[in-house]
Scaffold this active site. Sequence first.
Site, PDB file in Angstrom:
ATOM      1  N   TRP A 121     103.038  33.660  62.649  1.00  0.00           N
ATOM      2  CA  TRP A 121     104.902  33.196  62.784  1.00  0.00           C
ATOM      3  C   TRP A 121     105.065  32.645  61.337  1.00  0.00           C
ATOM      4  O   TRP A 121     105.920  31.236  61.811  1.00  0.00           O
ATOM      5  CB  TRP A 121     104.604  31.863  64.816  1.00  0.00           C
ATOM      6  CG  TRP A 121     104.795  33.275  65.402  1.00  0.00           C
ATOM      7  CD1 TRP A 121     103.415  33.297  66.469  1.00  0.00           C
ATOM      8  CD2 TRP A 121     105.903  33.548  66.421  1.00  0.00           C
ATOM      9  NE1 TRP A 121     103.900  34.381  67.726  1.00  0.00           N
ATOM     10  CE2 TRP A 121     105.383  34.401  67.512  1.00  0.00           C
ATOM     11  CE3 TRP A 121     106.783  34.166  66.141  1.00  0.00           C
ATOM     12  CZ2 TRP A 121     106.042  34.738  68.497  1.00  0.00           C
ATOM     13  CZ3 TRP A 121     107.908  34.390  66.730  1.00  0.00           C
ATOM     14  CH2 TRP A 121     107.210  35.049  67.819  1.00  0.00           C
ATOM     15  N   TYR A 176      98.428  33.031  63.319  1.00  0.00           N
ATOM     16  CA  TYR A 176      99.159  33.073  64.242  1.00  0.00           C
ATOM     17  C   TYR A 176     100.104  33.842  64.392  1.00  0.00           C
ATOM     18  O   TYR A 176     100.599  34.327  64.901  1.00  0.00           O
ATOM     19  CB  TYR A 176      99.170  31.964  64.842  1.00  0.00           C
ATOM     20  CG  TYR A 176      99.156  32.743  66.677  1.00  0.00           C
ATOM     21  CD1 TYR A 176      98.378  33.029  67.211  1.00  0.00           C
ATOM     22  CD2 TYR A 176     100.443  31.931  67.240  1.00  0.00           C
ATOM     23  CE1 TYR A 176      98.612  33.671  68.661  1.00  0.00           C
ATOM     24  CE2 TYR A 176     100.498  32.242  68.781  1.00  0.00           C
ATOM     25  CZ  TYR A 176      99.498  32.938  68.906  1.00  0.00           C
ATOM     26  OH  TYR A 176      99.533  33.403  70.339  1.00  0.00           O
TER      27      TYR A 176
END
Length: 778
Positions: free
Chosen positions: A125, A123
């Site tokens: 992050w 993802y």
Amino acid sequence: MTDGIDLRDATPGDDAGFKPHTSHWGVFSARWRDGKLDVRPHPGDPDPNGIIDNFPAALRHRARIAQPMVRKGWLERGPGPDDRRGRDEFVPMSWDAVMDLLGSELARVRDKHGPGAVFGGSYGWASAGRFHHAQSQIHRFLNTALGGYVRSVNSYSSGASSVLLPQILGGYEEITKRNVSWEQIAEHSDIVLAFGGMALKNSMVAGGSISEHVERGAMERASARGCEFVLVSPLRSDLPVAARAEWLGAIPGTDTALMLALVHTLAVEGRHDRDFLDRYTVGWPVFERYLLGATDGQPKDAGWAAGLTGVPAETIRSLAHRLHGRRAVIVVSHSLQRAEHGEQPVWMGAVLAAALGQIGLPGGGYAYALGAIGYYGRRYNAVPGPTLSQARNGVAEFIPVARIADMLLNPGTQYRYNGQTKTYPDIRLVYWAGGNPFHHHQDLNRLRKAFGKLDTLVVHELAWTATARHADIVLPCTMTLEREDIGCSSNDPLMVAMHPVVEPYGEARDDYAIFSGLAERLGATEAFTEGRTVRQWLEYLYEPTRTALAEQGLPAPGFDEFWTAGSMMLPQLPDDGGHLRKFRDDPDANPLTTPSGKIEIFSETIAGYGEPDCPGHPTWLPRVEVPRPGTPMFLVANQPATRLHSQLDFGGHSTDSKHRGREVAQMHPTDAAARGISDGDIIKLFNERGACLAGVRVTEDICRGVIQLPTGAWYDPVDPEDDNPLCVHGNPNVLTRDVGTSALAQGCTGQITTVEVERFDGNLPPIQAFEPPVTAAA
């Protein structure tokens, strides 16, 4: 350009030893001394984010993963579907042994099923550093070593809008990043109508580094100048006190109806900007027939909307009058499109801004997602930052990011996406590095079943998240403070030399070291590493920035000088309003990238897809998920304030916000009293999908009939043998519905669901989320 604030601290005494670093939630300095981590924010940040205070307790927490682990059942029985994932024991292994084992499994899947049987989950992050960016690392590895992988597109935050906006307004990044800025809000806006608000907890974080949190100050300056802020949300906290906002507590999911009524009032009273609509848009006459009720017999007037939204009709008409003739900006938050029919409020917000004739003006128009994330509404840098190439993906197949459970449960099944009929691939191996789907996905009990269908699940993690607990092979990776990198963002002027502060925990390795070892076993060392060490990669990735500075005649220090200085200020482009400003100034010379070159109030393209749940213009569509007997309350599952997503939930700033170890929900005193609930009680939220426990705060800052519980508490089922176990920690995604926003975008709908709530009077189960799983001998 090295004359910015020096993040190093070489002064004598107690302040010595701090090293520069950065994160998604702020630039900071840190030092490790006497077994303790100290952190302090960037001295130039006017509004530092307290999330940096998660680092000290998290760095050496018992939840960290100390050595490679393999699930016992997978080790004994080999690859294959297994419902023991998430409730099995783990066997510790040496790095050499586990790398040989994983290398063989990757080769087996590649050679027997092809790279199209591998899903690369990440993802993005995991770190503000541009080299140790987990998403780039895993994708580069899968592309160079396996020949590709099935990828995901879009995001959980903007799944609906990222598909819709390019078709009706043009480039997504142009609309979010180069459009209405915080500078413009502070200087030019007369009224800001914020659907879903602009909560500081969201804009405090960014995809890359962030050195200045400017949002609170901009709203404070605008308000002091006389700008009005109007918040449409079930939560008063969705705008800060600094905005001095008027709060319209609308029923969740009814924003489209309210916008329709505002435009209806403008249209029937002749207050809409006909000249703007004629010159800059297409499709107004088609939409107007729907608006006035000619197509369905129902005018979308204020009286109609009042019954749906809970906002009085006179308030709606008055708001329309206040918007007319003023420098008005319409803000639609990400949260609105994370729900059933999420495309509709995004589209309707653009129509409202167009009807007001404000699009393209400084501090006016349509500011989609302003405040949703830290790099929206800021100036672009005038030189590029470091970027690691992900190489070429040889697999064309992809899925919308929120459809992973559907893919794993229904291989070979067809579905619709953006006008196409697609087929879910047959995935045998999922490789996840960076991200925690047991945070951001919906209906977690269904996700557990989906992961049970795999041959193999591989996870890189620094701590025992629920995703790691469901893995077959768990490889411990370093935390950002344990490695060196370059922190940068395209919309932040400070580039940071991220110095390592402490040695890696246990046997943890960087993602790059792990993938390099696997690439060697798969015969892809040169393709993946290009013969570079980490430091050599940093020097290589820094060079385009240095070259661009030199080409502009600006000081261009070499890498060693930058690294020693600790930071460097980059030049930025003017705040010029981007393409929408150019389009307004000359629509013929600067057409939008939509099919018509104009703002599409009615889209022939979308209408041609023939999707009943996303017609050719914004429409009020009835929802499936509405309060009813058994689930009489709306649940708003929004982003947390004390961590980024679920990251470092075990850190001090996050755990200090919990009540008796549980995440804290908010509900109105009337709803609490009706259920015998008092402030500080432990409550149970439940519906047909699952149940969780939470602490409760009783407050009038939330609408009646609504309960709010933030996401990000690590999934902690009290009885993992149960098909629908109780999460005792407070993860609302055991309750949310795993369906797409529509057949157009297939975005996630995790923001709103319905639940019942009761006081929990039983024996309170302990929190086990941060305890390592049981280990077994090999």
